[in-house]
Design an enzyme around this catalytic site. Structure first.
Site, PDB file in Angstrom:
ATOM      1  N   HIS A 128       0.909  -0.930   0.050  1.00  0.00           N
ATOM      2  CA  HIS A 128       0.097   0.079   0.133  1.00  0.00           C
ATOM      3  C   HIS A 128       0.908   1.142  -0.016  1.00  0.00           C
ATOM      4  O   HIS A 128       0.380   2.377  -0.443  1.00  0.00           O
ATOM      5  CB  HIS A 128      -1.065  -0.033   0.952  1.00  0.00           C
ATOM      6  CG  HIS A 128      -0.311   0.406   2.571  1.00  0.00           C
ATOM      7  ND1 HIS A 128       0.725  -0.802   3.042  1.00  0.00           N
ATOM      8  CD2 HIS A 128      -0.401   1.468   3.260  1.00  0.00           C
ATOM      9  CE1 HIS A 128       0.846   0.163   4.306  1.00  0.00           C
ATOM     10  NE2 HIS A 128       0.473   1.259   4.337  1.00  0.00           N
ATOM     11  N   ARG A 129       2.133   1.157   0.536  1.00  0.00           N
ATOM     12  CA  ARG A 129       3.109   2.151   0.357  1.00  0.00           C
ATOM     13  C   ARG A 129       4.635   1.487   0.010  1.00  0.00           C
ATOM     14  O   ARG A 129       4.571   0.181   0.206  1.00  0.00           O
ATOM     15  CB  ARG A 129       3.347   2.851   1.635  1.00  0.00           C
ATOM     16  CG  ARG A 129       2.235   3.396   2.360  1.00  0.00           C
ATOM     17  CD  ARG A 129       2.137   4.777   1.710  1.00  0.00           C
ATOM     18  NE  ARG A 129       1.285   6.024   2.577  1.00  0.00           N
ATOM     19  CZ  ARG A 129       0.873   6.747   2.008  1.00  0.00           C
ATOM     20  NH1 ARG A 129       0.704   7.199   0.717  1.00  0.00           N
ATOM     21  NH2 ARG A 129       0.022   7.505   2.852  1.00  0.00           N
ATOM     22  N   LYS A 157       3.424  -1.531  11.978  1.00  0.00           N
ATOM     23  CA  LYS A 157       4.440  -0.612  12.864  1.00  0.00           C
ATOM     24  C   LYS A 157       4.649   0.509  12.250  1.00  0.00           C
ATOM     25  O   LYS A 157       4.743   1.570  12.577  1.00  0.00           O
ATOM     26  CB  LYS A 157       5.830  -1.344  13.050  1.00  0.00           C
ATOM     27  CG  LYS A 157       6.469  -0.765  13.857  1.00  0.00           C
ATOM     28  CD  LYS A 157       8.034  -1.697  14.158  1.00  0.00           C
ATOM     29  CE  LYS A 157       7.671  -2.889  14.414  1.00  0.00           C
ATOM     30  NZ  LYS A 157       8.968  -3.788  14.551  1.00  0.00           N
ATOM     31  N   LYS A 169      10.051  -8.774   5.746  1.00  0.00           N
ATOM     32  CA  LYS A 169      10.875  -9.317   6.524  1.00  0.00           C
ATOM     33  C   LYS A 169      11.504 -10.611   5.847  1.00  0.00           C
ATOM     34  O   LYS A 169      11.059 -10.907   4.850  1.00  0.00           O
ATOM     35  CB  LYS A 169      10.059  -9.912   7.760  1.00  0.00           C
ATOM     36  CG  LYS A 169      11.097  -9.989   9.137  1.00  0.00           C
ATOM     37  CD  LYS A 169      11.216  -8.745   9.499  1.00  0.00           C
ATOM     38  CE  LYS A 169      11.898  -8.789  11.143  1.00  0.00           C
ATOM     39  NZ  LYS A 169      12.214  -7.422  11.611  1.00  0.00           N
ATOM     40  N   SER A 256      21.651   2.624  17.639  1.00  0.00           N
ATOM     41  CA  SER A 256      20.874   2.788  18.937  1.00  0.00           C
ATOM     42  C   SER A 256      19.446   3.202  18.886  1.00  0.00           C
ATOM     43  O   SER A 256      18.624   3.275  19.782  1.00  0.00           O
ATOM     44  CB  SER A 256      21.458   3.813  20.026  1.00  0.00           C
ATOM     45  OG  SER A 256      21.416   5.224  19.203  1.00  0.00           O
ATOM     46  N   TYR A 305      19.661   4.172  28.393  1.00  0.00           N
ATOM     47  CA  TYR A 305      18.920   5.495  28.339  1.00  0.00           C
ATOM     48  C   TYR A 305      17.872   5.319  29.645  1.00  0.00           C
ATOM     49  O   TYR A 305      17.754   6.428  30.136  1.00  0.00           O
ATOM     50  CB  TYR A 305      18.012   5.562  27.046  1.00  0.00           C
ATOM     51  CG  TYR A 305      18.967   5.916  25.725  1.00  0.00           C
ATOM     52  CD1 TYR A 305      19.776   6.971  25.739  1.00  0.00           C
ATOM     53  CD2 TYR A 305      18.850   5.088  24.742  1.00  0.00           C
ATOM     54  CE1 TYR A 305      20.391   7.243  24.515  1.00  0.00           C
ATOM     55  CE2 TYR A 305      19.588   5.298  23.678  1.00  0.00           C
ATOM     56  CZ  TYR A 305      20.434   6.348  23.684  1.00  0.00           C
ATOM     57  OH  TYR A 305      21.210   6.484  22.380  1.00  0.00           O
ATOM     58  N   SER A 424      15.572   4.310  10.075  1.00  0.00           N
ATOM     59  CA  SER A 424      16.178   3.613   8.796  1.00  0.00           C
ATOM     60  C   SER A 424      15.221   4.578   7.633  1.00  0.00           C
ATOM     61  O   SER A 424      15.951   4.708   6.621  1.00  0.00           O
ATOM     62  CB  SER A 424      15.459   2.266   8.737  1.00  0.00           C
ATOM     63  OG  SER A 424      16.227   1.354   9.160  1.00  0.00           O
ATOM     64  N   LYS A 430      18.122  10.293   3.344  1.00  0.00           N
ATOM     65  CA  LYS A 430      19.343  10.690   3.256  1.00  0.00           C
ATOM     66  C   LYS A 430      20.139  10.167   2.081  1.00  0.00           C
ATOM     67  O   LYS A 430      20.721  11.022   1.150  1.00  0.00           O
ATOM     68  CB  LYS A 430      20.409  10.353   4.530  1.00  0.00           C
ATOM     69  CG  LYS A 430      21.653  10.667   4.516  1.00  0.00           C
ATOM     70  CD  LYS A 430      22.741  10.424   5.782  1.00  0.00           C
ATOM     71  CE  LYS A 430      23.955  10.594   5.217  1.00  0.00           C
ATOM     72  NZ  LYS A 430      24.893  10.057   6.483  1.00  0.00           N
ATOM     73  N   ARG A 502       4.496  11.787  19.208  1.00  0.00           N
ATOM     74  CA  ARG A 502       3.210  12.111  18.412  1.00  0.00           C
ATOM     75  C   ARG A 502       2.320  10.899  18.336  1.00  0.00           C
ATOM     76  O   ARG A 502       1.195  10.681  18.488  1.00  0.00           O
ATOM     77  CB  ARG A 502       3.580  12.658  17.104  1.00  0.00           C
ATOM     78  CG  ARG A 502       2.489  12.740  16.236  1.00  0.00           C
ATOM     79  CD  ARG A 502       2.667  13.351  14.856  1.00  0.00           C
ATOM     80  NE  ARG A 502       3.693  12.359  14.030  1.00  0.00           N
ATOM     81  CZ  ARG A 502       4.087  12.576  12.805  1.00  0.00           C
ATOM     82  NH1 ARG A 502       3.791  13.820  12.269  1.00  0.00           N
ATOM     83  NH2 ARG A 502       4.715  11.712  12.169  1.00  0.00           N
TER      84      ARG A 502
END
Length: 544
Positions: A128-129, A157, A169, A256, A305, A424, A430, A502
């Protein structure tokens, strides 16, 4: 491709449907009664060892049952109510199954001269994307069912955190400890070729990433193999995979990212007084204890963290042993020990823990190992009030039901460990832009900040004069750290924190809207289903 919702009802769910309303209903969330009347799978198996893909489909069904009426009401067209209902159910049937599954076998010649046939899989759940997105894991336990389940989780996700990818996957059925580095490179490069031959890899088609037992090294091999073969004339070839080393087009903060995302996910809920009051806990990390199962990449960075924020790690569990220290375990000391010895067993600043580490006393439990770790058999013994799913699918449907009944907050995997795919996405962008974040604006921002300080100083001197000398303008330590402008790592960390915050707010609003209480998993699935449904509905289905 099409599959009816009711087709995967368990024996237990079927008996409930047959017997009508039971005494247990009052203890279950509203979605359970909707499931029974609509005939959706309840994702529950009384034997509590569900097929992993069926387990994910069952959780999907629970969300679909909750949101179906809302989707029908939201359609603004000239169709009749019956046609609208058919449209919604049809699109939900399209969303649910895996679209493509590739199974490959290929030979490699080992260092000792023997030949071995390697088995691997790649599942694409949804286009779908595009591109599809999902990691590659190396494990002797890999199966078609597992990669299909993980691919479907990736779809939901990505939707939950608004990353515009479909889910995928891959898995290679090997134990990487049994192979030399040279053999692993052969396997990785050949698997990449097999994916490329069948159109299962490419910057705009399908973009793998690291997963269990894979990392920067393997992603670099994949990128180099694709770029020097099928993608040799594609300027965007290195966007075919993420999680690469910086020198190969990777991004600062990717290693990380999943652990940092786990931290931010917990942070967003643990600072919410409304949720903590339901658990009988005070907001914030101070005085909170936590246990991590799995001291790999996700477990290590989550621990780091959380430790910095004031929480105390009292236990760590691994395959070869558990350790415990009620006074706290230092993440840097444990990391150094494991790097030197290859295990956490024998760590001098903690004692061996002979019991079941998942059932030890703590406030926050982070299963960051593998699927189906929290089951019906141990759910009643879990003492944590917050379960933060760092791994994929660590909680079975029956355990999930028990946690809801016991008023335990489960922060679901499809939201909590989405930090990896979020960063990712930043790396992929990038690579397509061919410029690192901040490079074009770094000096301009730094100069602007210095000019701002100079402007303030000159304004004060004009107003009050310089009789006692120049008026010093001393920035705070926080501003001083930002004067030079945002580095790539700063931008990545900021973007990840914003994304997780968000998405958490969206999940909270949905849980409140549907009166789900602590059932954040169903709320997250509802959010994901709504977003994926909208894409399919607005794109149209004329070619189906």
């Amino acid at each position: 491709m099409y599959r009816y919702f009711g087709g995967r009802l368990s024996r237990a769910a079927g008996s409930v449907l047959a017997s009508g309303v039971s005494a247990v209903d009052s203890a279950l969330p509203a979605s359970a009664s909707l499931l029974r009347h609509r005939g959706y799978s309840q994702a529950a198996d009384r034997d509590d060892d569900p097929n992993f893909f069926a387990m994910v489909e069952g959780f999907f069904d629970r969300g679909a049952a909750m949101v179906e009426d809302h989707l029908v009401e939201g359609l603004r067209n000239r169709e009749s109510p019956e046609q609208k209902r058919k449209r919604v159910r049809g699109i939900l049937r399209i969303i649910k199954p895996c679209n493509h599954v590739l199974s490959v076998c290929f030979p490699i010649k080992k260092d000792n001269g023997e030949w071995e046939v390697i088995e691997g899989y790649r599942a694409q759940h949804s286009q779908h994307r595009t591109p599809c997105k999902g990691g590659i894991r190396y494990s002797s336990d890999v199966s078609v069912d597992e990669v299909k389940a993980l691919a479907s989780l990736m779809t939901y996700k990505c939707a939950v955190v608004d990353v515009p990818f479909g889910g995928a996957k891959a898995g290679v059925k090997i134990n990487p400890r049994n192979y030399s580095d040279n053999e692993l490179e052969k396997i990785t490069r050949r698997f990449t070729i097999e994916l490329a031959k069948k159109g299962f890899i490419g910057p705009g088609i399908d973009v793998p990433a690291p997963d269990m037992s894979t990392g920067e090294r393997e992603m670099s091999w994949i990128a180099d193999t694709y770029a020097t073969t099928l993608g040799h004339n594609d300027i965007n070839a290195y966007a075919c995979v993420t999680g690469k080393p910086i020198s190969q087009g990777g991004i600062h903060g990717r290693i990380s990212a999943t652990g940092r995302g786990v931290f931010h996910g917990i942070e967003n809920f643990i600072n919410e007084a409304a949720y903590m009051s339901q658990l009988g806990l005070s907001p914030g990390f101070q005085d909170k204890t936590f246990i991590i199962q799995g001291f790999g990449n996700v477990g290590l960075h989550s621990m780091r963290y959380l430790h910095r924020s004031g929480a105390k790690c009292v236990g760590i569990g691994e395959m070869d042993g558990n350790i415990w220290n009620p006074n706290g375990i230092d993440p840097k000391e444990l990391e150094d020990y494991k790097l030197e010895h290859g295990t956490i067993v024998g760590f001098p600043n903690a004692a061996p823990y002979e019991g079941r580490i998942l059932e030890a006393a703590c406030d926050i439990l982070i299963p960051a190992a593998s699927e189906k770790q929290l089951t019906k058999s141990n759910a009643h013994q879990i003492k944590a009030k917050i379960i933060a799913e760092g791994a994929n699918g660590p909680t079975t449907p029956e355990a999930d039901r028990i946690f809801l009944e016991r008023n335990v907050l489960v922060i679901p995997d499809m939201y909590l460990n989405a930090g990896g795919v979020t960063v990712s996405y930043f790396e992929w962008l990038k690579n397509l832009n061919h410029v690192s974040y901040g490079r074009l604006t770094f000096k301009y921002e730094r100069d602007s900040n210095y000019h701002l300080l100079m402007s303030v100083q000159e304004s004060l001197e004009r107003k009050f004069g310089k009789h006692g000398g120049a008026i010093p303008i001393v920035p705070t330590s926080e501003f001083q750290a930002r004067v030079a402008g945002a580095s790539e790592k700063d931008i990545v960390h900021s973007g990840l924190a914003f994304t997780m915050e968000r998405s958490a707010r969206q999940i909270m609003r949905t849980a409140n809207k549907y009166n789900l209480g602590l059932d954040l998993r169903t709320a997250a699935y509802v959010n994901a289903i709504e977003k994926v449904f909208k894409v399919y509905n607005e794109a149209g289905l004329i070619l189906t």
